[in-house]
Design a protein around this motif. Sequence first.
Motif, PDB file in Angstrom:
ATOM      1  N   LYS A 190     -25.539   0.665  -3.098  1.00  0.00           N
ATOM      2  CA  LYS A 190     -26.164  -0.603  -2.710  1.00  0.00           C
ATOM      3  C   LYS A 190     -25.198  -1.764  -2.925  1.00  0.00           C
ATOM      4  O   LYS A 190     -25.092  -2.653  -2.081  1.00  0.00           O
ATOM      5  N   ASP A 246     -23.715  -4.330  -0.159  1.00  0.00           N
ATOM      6  CA  ASP A 246     -23.764  -5.784  -0.345  1.00  0.00           C
ATOM      7  C   ASP A 246     -22.377  -6.401  -0.188  1.00  0.00           C
ATOM      8  O   ASP A 246     -22.227  -7.470   0.408  1.00  0.00           O
ATOM      9  N   ASP A 284     -21.553  -6.569   3.466  1.00  0.00           N
ATOM     10  CA  ASP A 284     -22.271  -7.690   4.081  1.00  0.00           C
ATOM     11  C   ASP A 284     -21.620  -9.019   3.702  1.00  0.00           C
ATOM     12  O   ASP A 284     -21.513  -9.931   4.522  1.00  0.00           O
ATOM     13  N   TYR A 285     -21.176  -9.127   2.453  1.00  0.00           N
ATOM     14  CA  TYR A 285     -20.504 -10.336   1.986  1.00  0.00           C
ATOM     15  C   TYR A 285     -19.213 -10.571   2.779  1.00  0.00           C
ATOM     16  O   TYR A 285     -18.916 -11.692   3.182  1.00  0.00           O
TER      17      TYR A 285
END
Length: 75
Positions: free
Chosen positions: A24, A28, A31-32
């Motif tokens: 996860k 993240d 996505d960042y």
Amino acid sequence: MTRISLADITDEKPVRLTVDMPAKLHRDLQDYCIALSKGATAAVPSPERVIPAMIERFIASDRSYARERRQLRRR
């Protein structure tokens, strides 16, 4: 979304580290990285390039660490 303040990812001779992280957190980070490139998928930096800059920024902004570091240097 708030302004992302990682802009300068300089090239230096790297020190290789191996880090295990939850899937996860990796998602993240991906996505960042996409957010850093403002959605332009062709210019997305890899998490491996962004993580050192994030850690450097975190350390530079940690006031209690800066105080402790100054005290250690005085000794």
